[in-house]
Design an enzyme around this catalytic site. Structure first.
Site, mmCIF file in Angstrom:
data_model
loop_
_atom_site.group_PDB
_atom_site.id
_atom_site.type_symbol
_atom_site.label_atom_id
_atom_site.label_comp_id
_atom_site.label_asym_id
_atom_site.label_seq_id
_atom_site.Cartn_x
_atom_site.Cartn_y
_atom_site.Cartn_z
ATOM 1 N N HIS A 1 33.535 38.255 33.889
ATOM 2 C CA HIS A 1 33.317 37.308 34.990
ATOM 3 C C HIS A 1 32.795 36.034 34.314
ATOM 4 C CE1 HIS A 1 32.479 35.621 38.772
ATOM 5 N NE2 HIS A 1 31.689 36.533 39.313
ATOM 6 N N LYS B 1 51.946 44.787 52.110
ATOM 7 C CA LYS B 1 53.294 45.341 52.324
ATOM 8 C C LYS B 1 53.869 45.902 51.027
ATOM 9 C CE LYS B 1 54.258 41.839 55.834
ATOM 10 N NZ LYS B 1 55.009 40.588 56.048
ATOM 11 N N ARG C 1 40.659 36.714 41.363
ATOM 12 C CA ARG C 1 39.730 37.848 41.305
ATOM 13 C C ARG C 1 40.547 39.083 41.638
ATOM 14 N NH1 ARG C 1 33.770 38.755 43.787
ATOM 15 N NH2 ARG C 1 33.336 37.557 41.895
ATOM 16 N N ARG D 1 30.044 34.261 47.393
ATOM 17 C CA ARG D 1 29.574 33.191 46.511
ATOM 18 C C ARG D 1 30.673 32.612 45.639
ATOM 19 N NH1 ARG D 1 25.275 35.785 47.460
ATOM 20 N NH2 ARG D 1 26.765 37.446 47.346
ATOM 21 N N THR D 2 31.365 33.479 44.906
ATOM 22 C CA THR D 2 32.318 32.992 43.909
ATOM 23 C C THR D 2 33.439 32.217 44.584
ATOM 24 O OG1 THR D 2 31.764 34.901 42.565
ATOM 25 C CG2 THR D 2 33.759 33.720 41.965
HETATM 26 C C1 NCD Z 1 29.168 39.683 41.003
HETATM 27 C C2 NCD Z 1 30.568 40.212 40.914
HETATM 28 O O1 NCD Z 1 31.353 40.118 41.859
HETATM 29 O O2 NCD Z 1 30.870 40.735 39.856
HETATM 30 N N1 NCD Z 1 28.931 38.844 42.085
HETATM 31 C C3 NCD Z 1 29.256 37.529 41.996
HETATM 32 O O3 NCD Z 1 30.329 37.157 41.542
HETATM 33 N N2 NCD Z 1 28.314 36.651 42.381
HETATM 34 C C4 NCD Z 1 28.151 40.737 40.922
HETATM 35 C C5 NCD Z 1 28.136 41.813 41.957
HETATM 36 O O4 NCD Z 1 29.048 41.961 42.766
HETATM 37 O O5 NCD Z 1 27.162 42.562 41.940
#
Ligand code: NCD
Length: 311
Positions: free
Chosen positions: A137, A87, A109, A59-60
Site C-alpha cells: 500500500h 457479471k 485497489r 479514506r484512500t
Molecule cells: C488500510 C488498508 O486498506 O490497507 N487502510 C487504509 O488504506 N487507510 C489499513 C486497514 O484497512 O486496516
C-alpha cells in the site's frame, strides 16, 4: 529538480531513497494548496484518472479523489460492486476496456496481490497501487513517512514500532520497507500467530512483546485487526487481544517522551487502540489523513512527468 523515472507506482519496493525523498519533498510543497481559498492547481488539466476500486475504501478513495480534483484532472470512478465485474468480467478485460477510453492514470485497489503489476504490464496508462491484497500500500507508507518527517524533522535514526495484525497488513509491509530504507530502526510486533518472521528480511526486527517494541520508540504505529482477512482464529477473543496488544493509556505511560501514535484507519476502538489514546494530543491519526491528500497529489504529479518541487 529531479523527476520520477518510473511509469507506475506499484510498491515502495521499487523506489530508491532518492525517489522517496523526491515524493516527500514534492508532497510538502503541494501541501499548501489545501490552505488556499481556491484549492486547485491546473497541473493535470486535460488528463484523465480512473479510480478502480475492487475493495471497500473510505479514506484512500476519497483522498485520491480529492488529490485528483486539486490537480484539475478529469475523474472516472469505477466501483466493482456496481460494474460488469459482478457479471463475471475478468480484471484484464475490464482494464482493456477502460484503456480503450484513453485514461492517463489508473488508480487500483484489488483484493489480489499483484493485480496492479499485471495492469502495469498490460496498460499504457500509469498504474498507482492503492492497496493490493496483503502485499503493498505504497501511498499509505508515503503519507506515513511525510507525517513523521514533518513532526520529527527526519526519518533516519528514529525507532518506529509497528504493532498489530502484521500477517494480514499491506500497510506494515510498505511502511517497513520505506522506514528502513530511510534509515529508521523498524520494529514489527504482534501475536506470534500473526507475526511472519520474513519481516526481518525487509530490514525490521520482530518481537511478540509489545513492551520491547515500544521501549524508546519515537513512533508507535498500530495496525487494525483485519477480521475480513482472517478465516481462522488467530487469538482467543478481542478482549484477550486488547489486553496483550491494545495501546492503552496505561501502556502509553511508559512510552518515550514525545512519542507519536499513528494508525492507518479505520480504527477498531477498544481493540487495538483505546479511544482515549486515539483522541489524545500525541495521536497524529488525522494528520495522516491530511497528509494523504498531499502525498497522493505528489505521486500523480510526478507520474505525469513533472519535475519535483522544493518544499
Ligand atoms: C488500510 C488498508 O486498506 O490497507 N487502510 C487504509 O488504506 N487507510 C489499513 C486497514 O484497512 O486496516
Amino acid at each position: 529538480m529531479a523527476s520520477l523515472s518510473h511509469k507506475d507506482l506499484l510498491g515502495i519496493e521499487q523506489l530508491s531513497v532518492e525517489d522517496i525523498q523526491l515524493i516527500l519533498d514534492t508532497a510538502e510543497a503541494l501541501r499548501e494548496v489545501a490552505a488556499r481559498p481556491v484549492k486547485k492547481v491546473p497541473t493535470l488539466r486535460g488528463k484523465t484518472v480512473v479510480n478502480l476500486f475492487f475493495e471497500p475504501s473510505t479514506r484512500t478513495r476519497s483522498s485520491f479523489e480529492l488529490a485528483e480534483k486539486r490537480l484539475s484532472a478529469d475523474i472516472l470512478n469505477f466501483s466493482a460492486s456496481t460494474s460488469s465485474v459482478t457479471k463475471g468480467e475478468t480484471l484484464l478485460d475490464t482494464a482493456h476496456n477502460l484503456e480503450a477510453m484513453s485514461p492517463d492514470i489508473i488508480v487500483i485497489r484489488h483484493q489480489s496481490a499483484g493485480a496492479p503489476h499485471l495492469l502495469g504490464r498490460e496498460c499504457r496508462a500509469s498504474i498507482v497501487n492503492a492497496g493490493d491484497g496483503m502485499h503493498e500500500h505504497p501511498t499509505q507508507a508515503l503519507l506515513d513517512g511525510l507525517t513523521v518527517r514533518t513532526i520529527k524533522g527526519r526519518l533516519d535514526g528514529l525507532k518506529v514500532a509497528i504493532i498489530g495484525d502484521v500477517a494480514h497488513s499491506r500497510v506494515v509491509r510498505s511502511d517497513t520497507i520505506l522506514f528502513s530504507r530511510m534509515g529508521a530502526d523498524v520494529w514489527v510486533c504482534g501475536p506470534p500467530t500473526l507475526l511472519p518472521w520474513e519481516f526481518e528480511k525487509l530490514g525490521a526486527r520482530t518481537t511478540p512483546h509489545m513492551e520491547e517494541a515500544m521501549d524508546g520508540a519515537d513512533v508507535i504505529m498500530m495496525l487494525r485487526v483485519q477480521h475480513e482477512r482472517q478465516n481462522e482464529a488467530f487469538f482467543p477473543s478481542a478482549r484477550e487481544y486488547a489486553s496483550l496488544y491494545g495501546l492503552t493509556r496505561e501502556r502509553m505511560r511508559s512510552a518515550k517522551k514525545g512519542a507519536i501514535v499513528m494508525h492507518p484507519g479505520p480504527i477498531n476502538r477498544g481493540v487495538e487502540i483505546e479511544s482515549e489514546v486515539a483522541d489524545a494530543d500525541y495521536s497524529v491519526i488525522l494528520n495522516q489523513v491530511s497528509n494523504g491528500v498531499a502525498a497522493r497529489m505528489a505521486v500523480l504529479y510526478l507520474l505525469s512527468g513533472n519535475s519535483g518541487l522544493e518544499p
